[in-house]
Scaffold this motif. Sequence first.
Motif, short mmCIF file in Angstrom:
data_model
loop_
_atom_site.label_atom_id
_atom_site.label_comp_id
_atom_site.label_asym_id
_atom_site.label_seq_id
_atom_site.Cartn_x
_atom_site.Cartn_y
_atom_site.Cartn_z
N HIS A 141 -25.13 -32.22 38.16
CA HIS A 141 -25.77 -32.18 39.47
C HIS A 141 -27.28 -32.12 39.25
CE1 HIS A 141 -26.60 -31.35 43.62
NE2 HIS A 141 -27.16 -30.18 43.32
N TRP A 142 -27.98 -33.18 39.62
CA TRP A 142 -29.41 -33.26 39.36
C TRP A 142 -30.18 -32.45 40.41
CZ3 TRP A 142 -31.21 -35.01 34.91
CH2 TRP A 142 -30.38 -35.84 34.15
N THR A 144 -35.34 -28.99 38.80
CA THR A 144 -35.59 -28.44 37.46
C THR A 144 -34.93 -29.28 36.37
OG1 THR A 144 -33.73 -26.92 37.83
CG2 THR A 144 -35.96 -26.04 38.19
N SER A 145 -33.75 -29.81 36.63
CA SER A 145 -33.10 -30.65 35.62
C SER A 145 -33.81 -32.00 35.48
CB SER A 145 -31.61 -30.85 35.92
OG SER A 145 -31.42 -31.49 37.17
N VAL A 146 -34.30 -32.51 36.60
CA VAL A 146 -35.08 -33.76 36.57
C VAL A 146 -36.37 -33.55 35.78
CG1 VAL A 146 -36.41 -35.38 37.97
CG2 VAL A 146 -34.11 -34.72 38.67
N GLU A 147 -37.00 -32.41 35.95
CA GLU A 147 -38.23 -32.11 35.21
C GLU A 147 -37.95 -31.99 33.71
OE1 GLU A 147 -42.21 -31.17 34.26
OE2 GLU A 147 -41.23 -32.29 35.86
N LEU A 148 -36.84 -31.36 33.35
CA LEU A 148 -36.46 -31.30 31.94
C LEU A 148 -36.26 -32.70 31.38
CD1 LEU A 148 -35.52 -29.75 29.37
CD2 LEU A 148 -33.20 -29.83 30.34
N ASN A 149 -35.56 -33.54 32.14
CA ASN A 149 -35.31 -34.91 31.70
C ASN A 149 -36.62 -35.68 31.54
OD1 ASN A 149 -34.14 -37.98 32.90
ND2 ASN A 149 -33.26 -37.00 31.09
N ARG A 150 -37.55 -35.45 32.45
CA ARG A 150 -38.85 -36.12 32.36
C ARG A 150 -39.57 -35.72 31.07
NH1 ARG A 150 -43.91 -35.24 32.62
NH2 ARG A 150 -43.62 -32.99 32.97
N THR A 169 -30.62 -33.88 27.78
CA THR A 169 -30.73 -33.25 29.10
C THR A 169 -29.38 -32.86 29.64
OG1 THR A 169 -32.67 -34.63 29.60
CG2 THR A 169 -31.59 -33.55 31.45
N THR A 170 -28.43 -33.77 29.59
CA THR A 170 -27.10 -33.52 30.13
C THR A 170 -26.45 -32.32 29.46
OG1 THR A 170 -26.81 -35.86 30.65
CG2 THR A 170 -24.82 -34.52 30.54
N GLY A 171 -26.54 -32.26 28.12
CA GLY A 171 -25.94 -31.14 27.40
C GLY A 171 -26.58 -29.82 27.73
N GLN A 191 -24.85 -26.62 29.59
CA GLN A 191 -24.75 -25.35 28.89
C GLN A 191 -25.40 -24.20 29.67
OE1 GLN A 191 -26.71 -25.33 25.05
NE2 GLN A 191 -25.50 -23.58 24.31
N PHE A 192 -26.45 -24.52 30.40
CA PHE A 192 -27.17 -23.48 31.14
C PHE A 192 -27.30 -23.85 32.62
CE2 PHE A 192 -28.89 -23.61 26.79
CZ PHE A 192 -28.61 -22.32 26.37
N PRO A 193 -26.18 -23.98 33.32
CA PRO A 193 -26.22 -24.44 34.72
C PRO A 193 -27.01 -23.51 35.63
CG PRO A 193 -24.05 -23.56 34.16
CD PRO A 193 -24.80 -23.68 32.89
N MET A 194 -26.99 -22.21 35.34
CA MET A 194 -27.69 -21.27 36.22
C MET A 194 -29.21 -21.47 36.13
SD MET A 194 -25.25 -19.72 37.65
CE MET A 194 -26.11 -18.39 38.48
N VAL A 195 -29.70 -21.93 34.98
CA VAL A 195 -31.14 -22.12 34.80
C VAL A 195 -31.63 -23.32 35.61
CG1 VAL A 195 -32.93 -22.65 33.09
CG2 VAL A 195 -31.06 -21.10 32.50
N PHE A 196 -30.72 -24.27 35.85
CA PHE A 196 -31.13 -25.54 36.48
C PHE A 196 -30.51 -25.72 37.86
CE2 PHE A 196 -31.50 -26.05 31.90
CZ PHE A 196 -32.81 -26.50 31.79
#
Length: 201
Positions: free
Chosen positions: A20-21, A24-30, A188-190, A194-199
């Motif tokens: 689920h994007w 915060t996950s988009v920023e990590l991917n960037r 990014t996906t991994g 692994q840390f869904p609460m962070v993202f």
Amino acid sequence: MYTYYPVYYYPVFRQEHSVHWTPTSVELNRKLRTLWEQHVFWTRLTVNSIVDGLGDVDQTAARLLRNPQDFAEVLAPIYGSGIANEFEKLLNEHLTIAAELVTALKAGNTSAAEDAQKRWYANADDIAQFFARINPYWSKEEWQRMMYEHLRLLSEEVATRLAKDYTTNVALSDSIEQQALEMADMMTTGIVQQFPMVFQA
């Protein structure tokens, strides 16, 4: 160019899970996409500088070797400084061995090139094992496959530069960039899995 391609059989790859994007996950991917693009960009420039004997080789190589440090800065808040520094060391080895390989090939030193290429693939195995150890959503087999493809493409880039086949050399850049972005997306996906609460946000 001397080629050493260890053969591995990959019977099963880890199942993909949807992510689920979020912002915060988009920023990590960037960030990871930027770092992998910089990785292949500065690798290319360093290869060109070594092969063509350019005066900027030291400065270009120094910028390339900043890439592992930049990766460590992104990974440290997630995994801690110990794991981040371990990856920095492995990625630094990946780059320094590559420079050894290019230098040996340019000099026509077959035995040194053979030794460097074997150590290059051993380092790729170490990186794959490291990823599998720190994240249950990363498999050693998947990362081995990705790293070997990365090395294969970079080897072709070096070979075509040495052969002065500039048309093929330039065309390879698109495949190298795309493959680097795939590694960034897999990272990014991994991490998000692994840390869904962070993202969440």
